[in-house]
Design a protein around this motif. Structure first.
Motif, PDB file in Angstrom:
ATOM      1  N   GLY A 158       0.819  -1.201   0.000  1.00 41.40           N
ATOM      2  CA  GLY A 158       0.000   0.000   0.000  1.00 41.40           C
ATOM      3  C   GLY A 158       0.855   1.253   0.000  1.00 41.40           C
ATOM      4  N   ALA A 159       0.188   2.381  -0.110  1.00 42.11           N
ATOM      5  CA  ALA A 159       0.870   3.678  -0.162  1.00 42.11           C
ATOM      6  C   ALA A 159       0.723   4.421   1.153  1.00 42.11           C
ATOM      7  N   ASN A 160       1.710   5.266   1.446  1.00 40.57           N
ATOM      8  CA  ASN A 160       1.612   6.212   2.552  1.00 40.57           C
ATOM      9  C   ASN A 160       0.901   7.451   2.015  1.00 40.57           C
ATOM     10  N   LEU A 161      -0.377   7.575   2.330  1.00 36.40           N
ATOM     11  CA  LEU A 161      -1.237   8.577   1.724  1.00 36.40           C
ATOM     12  C   LEU A 161      -1.288   9.873   2.526  1.00 36.40           C
ATOM     13  N   LEU A 162      -1.831  10.898   1.909  1.00 33.19           N
ATOM     14  CA  LEU A 162      -2.085  12.165   2.584  1.00 33.19           C
ATOM     15  C   LEU A 162      -3.539  12.159   3.058  1.00 33.19           C
ATOM     16  N   MET A 163      -3.753  12.301   4.377  1.00 32.21           N
ATOM     17  CA  MET A 163      -5.107  12.354   4.925  1.00 32.21           C
ATOM     18  C   MET A 163      -5.380  13.760   5.450  1.00 32.21           C
ATOM     19  N   TYR A 164      -6.626  14.188   5.300  1.00 30.67           N
ATOM     20  CA  TYR A 164      -6.977  15.532   5.738  1.00 30.67           C
ATOM     21  C   TYR A 164      -8.428  15.577   6.219  1.00 30.67           C
ATOM     22  N   ARG A 165      -8.696  16.499   7.111  1.00 28.34           N
ATOM     23  CA  ARG A 165     -10.055  16.741   7.591  1.00 28.34           C
ATOM     24  C   ARG A 165     -10.777  17.594   6.542  1.00 28.34           C
ATOM     25  N   THR A 166     -11.842  17.060   5.985  1.00 29.52           N
ATOM     26  CA  THR A 166     -12.550  17.769   4.921  1.00 29.52           C
ATOM     27  C   THR A 166     -13.247  19.024   5.425  1.00 29.52           C
ATOM     28  N   ASP A 167     -13.531  19.083   6.737  1.00 30.16           N
ATOM     29  CA  ASP A 167     -14.196  20.257   7.290  1.00 30.16           C
ATOM     30  C   ASP A 167     -13.209  21.298   7.819  1.00 30.16           C
ATOM     31  N   LYS A 168     -11.911  20.997   7.736  1.00 30.51           N
ATOM     32  CA  LYS A 168     -10.889  21.916   8.248  1.00 30.51           C
ATOM     33  C   LYS A 168      -9.885  22.348   7.180  1.00 30.51           C
ATOM     34  N   VAL A 169      -9.702  21.534   6.174  1.00 32.65           N
ATOM     35  CA  VAL A 169      -8.702  21.807   5.139  1.00 32.65           C
ATOM     36  C   VAL A 169      -9.415  22.127   3.826  1.00 32.65           C
ATOM     37  N   ASP A 170      -9.278  23.353   3.373  1.00 32.38           N
ATOM     38  CA  ASP A 170      -9.964  23.802   2.175  1.00 32.38           C
ATOM     39  C   ASP A 170      -9.066  24.806   1.441  1.00 32.38           C
ATOM     40  N   PRO A 171      -8.794  24.562   0.156  1.00 31.59           N
ATOM     41  CA  PRO A 171      -9.328  23.491  -0.682  1.00 31.59           C
ATOM     42  C   PRO A 171      -8.672  22.146  -0.377  1.00 31.59           C
ATOM     43  N   GLN A 252      -7.258   8.797  16.410  1.00 26.59           N
ATOM     44  CA  GLN A 252      -7.859   9.535  17.518  1.00 26.59           C
ATOM     45  C   GLN A 252      -7.543  11.028  17.418  1.00 26.59           C
ATOM     46  N   SER A 253      -6.335  11.327  16.977  1.00 29.64           N
ATOM     47  CA  SER A 253      -5.924  12.727  16.832  1.00 29.64           C
ATOM     48  C   SER A 253      -6.714  13.420  15.721  1.00 29.64           C
ATOM     49  N   PHE A 254      -6.914  12.721  14.607  1.00 30.93           N
ATOM     50  CA  PHE A 254      -7.717  13.281  13.522  1.00 30.93           C
ATOM     51  C   PHE A 254      -9.174  13.426  13.952  1.00 30.93           C
ATOM     52  N   THR A 255      -9.673  12.439  14.675  1.00 28.90           N
ATOM     53  CA  THR A 255     -11.071  12.462  15.104  1.00 28.90           C
ATOM     54  C   THR A 255     -11.346  13.619  16.054  1.00 28.90           C
ATOM     55  N   SER A 256     -10.404  13.874  16.954  1.00 31.34           N
ATOM     56  CA  SER A 256     -10.586  14.963  17.919  1.00 31.34           C
ATOM     57  C   SER A 256     -10.371  16.337  17.292  1.00 31.34           C
ATOM     58  N   GLY A 257      -9.686  16.364  16.142  1.00 28.13           N
ATOM     59  CA  GLY A 257      -9.405  17.636  15.488  1.00 28.13           C
ATOM     60  C   GLY A 257      -8.073  18.236  15.864  1.00 28.13           C
ATOM     61  N   GLY A 276     -16.981   8.101  12.132  1.00 29.32           N
ATOM     62  CA  GLY A 276     -17.699   9.330  11.855  1.00 29.32           C
ATOM     63  C   GLY A 276     -16.844  10.547  11.595  1.00 29.32           C
ATOM     64  N   ALA A 277     -15.527  10.385  11.556  1.00 29.08           N
ATOM     65  CA  ALA A 277     -14.645  11.530  11.303  1.00 29.08           C
ATOM     66  C   ALA A 277     -14.722  11.955   9.836  1.00 29.08           C
ATOM     67  N   ALA A 278     -14.684  13.246   9.603  1.00 25.78           N
ATOM     68  CA  ALA A 278     -14.757  13.789   8.245  1.00 25.78           C
ATOM     69  C   ALA A 278     -13.363  13.837   7.645  1.00 25.78           C
ATOM     70  N   VAL A 279     -12.875  12.694   7.178  1.00 32.28           N
ATOM     71  CA  VAL A 279     -11.538  12.626   6.588  1.00 32.28           C
ATOM     72  C   VAL A 279     -11.596  11.981   5.212  1.00 32.28           C
ATOM     73  N   GLU A 280     -10.637  12.343   4.393  1.00 29.64           N
ATOM     74  CA  GLU A 280     -10.438  11.724   3.088  1.00 29.64           C
ATOM     75  C   GLU A 280      -8.940  11.542   2.879  1.00 29.64           C
ATOM     76  N   THR A 281      -8.589  10.673   1.941  1.00 33.42           N
ATOM     77  CA  THR A 281      -7.182  10.476   1.586  1.00 33.42           C
ATOM     78  C   THR A 281      -6.977  10.776   0.110  1.00 33.42           C
ATOM     79  N   VAL A 282      -5.732  11.073  -0.220  1.00 34.00           N
ATOM     80  CA  VAL A 282      -5.382  11.320  -1.614  1.00 34.00           C
ATOM     81  C   VAL A 282      -3.960  10.830  -1.850  1.00 34.00           C
ATOM     82  N   LEU A 283      -3.715  10.284  -3.028  1.00 33.48           N
ATOM     83  CA  LEU A 283      -2.345  10.008  -3.472  1.00 33.48           C
ATOM     84  C   LEU A 283      -1.878  11.273  -4.182  1.00 33.48           C
TER      85      LEU A 283
END
Length: 394
Positions: A158-171, A252-257, A276-283
């Motif tokens: 697998g890949a080491n992906l970039l994860m981000y909170r969709t409600d905190k990181v824009d764009p 847990q860190s991503f979930t808490s914000g 229920g955390a608002a996260v997505e990943t991207v390559l």
């Protein structure tokens, strides 16, 4: 420019030769790779098997009654499994050198060190009935094959992906700049993997954004290139809230914000989303580092029959499907894709997608003999990376 899969197997030989020179006297012959010996048949199981592996690779129902692929193996072979988890590849190498374990799941930043140290032995893949089914692009690679000699059974990748909170990181980020040049935008809420091998992530970013440095392989850094990667990581350090090696704690860190952007494994995103955390990943557009794990046999193992039985079993469609789905990775055996509970699992993890896999630079142990083919300079080895990582974290 070379892709991650274009490194010749000869580079693996150079790497092992270099590592063998520092393997504390465990090898001989002026830096030659350890002498190759292999089994010619699998006899009856010895009744026990000591397994060293990443957490989530050896489940017997004790963590979740519905997740158990160890018990069927024990019932089928009579080999009773004892399991020791490790948190990093460095820990795996240290533990494996005690000679107390029969098999180990080794990522590419550990496998060459284990081969060079004589801690694992060649594997006769002709004895493994499931080996022919493994994806071809996982076989005969520099991290699992030396001088044409195989050292194990490819497992998940697998890949080491970039994860981000969709409600905190824009764009939504498309580049690793989110955790490097633009890290100040999320200062204190950036996370990074806690290991010297993470230096390769910085090198990959520099390879794309500072081509004048001449980096063509993120695991082949001369002193100038390493210094540039270290400088980038020291700047990133000012904005890192915490480093992670335990994916559950990272979730847990991503979930808490408290963390909103950083590197992760797909399993981390799956756990976070399930909670229920608002996260997505991207390559990201630069590609990514990643892992291709190999099950290897301990050189001092007194239970070689059970070890081979495990290597074959763990790559069987049923077991490989269960492990891949529970851990969160692509299986090595394409037949596993028909057996996952989530019928979209292999699509999610790009199983069999060689074009996707070509964007991944799999963890490889850095050594003095530059694995990018250069012969006019010495590259920095893993000990130099370890020292540099201590400096980076302060």
């Amino acid at each position: 420019m070379k892709t991650p899969h274009q490194s010749a197997r000869a580079l693996g030989v150079l790497a092992v030769a270099a590592l063998a020179l520092s393997a504390c006297g465990t090898t001989q012959g002026g830096g030659e790779a350890p002498e190759a010996t292999e089994k010619t048949e699998i006899g009856a199981g010895e009744g026990q098997l000591s397994v060293l592996a990443w957490p989530g690779y050896v489940e017997d129902g004790s963590n979740d009654p519905d997740v158990d692929w160890v018990t069927p193996f024990e019932e089928e072979t009579g080999c009773q499994v004892s399991f020791k988890p490790f948190g990093t590849s460095d820990e795996a190498v240290t533990l494996m050198r005690t000679g107390q374990y029969d098999v180990v799941s080794a990522s590419g930043d550990a496998s060459l060190r284990l081969i060079a140290g004589g801690d694992v032995e060649p594997v006769n893949t002709d004895l493994l009935t499931n080996y022919p089914d493994v994806y071809p692009f996982l076989k005969d690679k520099a991290w699992n094959t030396v001088d044409g000699q195989n050292y194990g059974m490819p497992h998940g990748w697998g890949a080491n992906l970039l994860m981000y909170r969709t409600d905190k990181v824009d764009p939504a980020p498309t580049s690793w700049s989110a955790v490097f040049d633009d890290a100040a935008d999320y200062s204190g809420k950036v996370t990074a993997y806690d290991s010297p091998i993470y230096i390769a992530d910085a090198a990959l970013y520099l390879m794309k954004h500072q081509p004048d440095l001449g980096i063509t392989n993120p695991y082949a850094l001369d002193e100038t290139q390493l210094a540039a990667a270290v400088d980038l990581l020291k700047k990133q350090r000012e904005h890192v809230g915490e480093y992670w090696s335990d994916v559950v704690k990272e979730v847990q860190s991503f979930t808490s914000g408290s963390t909103v952007v950083g590197t992760t494994w797909q399993v981390g995103a799956n756990i976070a989303q399930a909670g229920g955390a608002a996260v997505e990943t991207v390559l990201p557009e630069e590609g990514a580092t990643g892992w291709s794990d190999t099950w290897m046999v301990g050189a001092e193992s007194p239970n070689k029959n059970c070890a081979y039985l495990w290597l074959d079993y763990i790559a069987s469609p049923e077991a490989n499907a269960a492990v891949a789905e529970y851990f969160g990775e692509s299986p090595a055996n394409p037949k596993a894709c028909d057996l996952t509970k989530d019928k979209n699992h292999c699509e999610t993890f790009h199983s069999g997608d060689e074009a996707y896999a070509e964007q991944i630079w799999y963890w490889t142990t850095p050594v003095e003999q530059c694995v990018d083919g250069r012969t006019d300079v010495k590259c920095t080895d893993y000990s130099a990376w370890t020292k540099a990582w201590t400096e980076i974290k302060g």
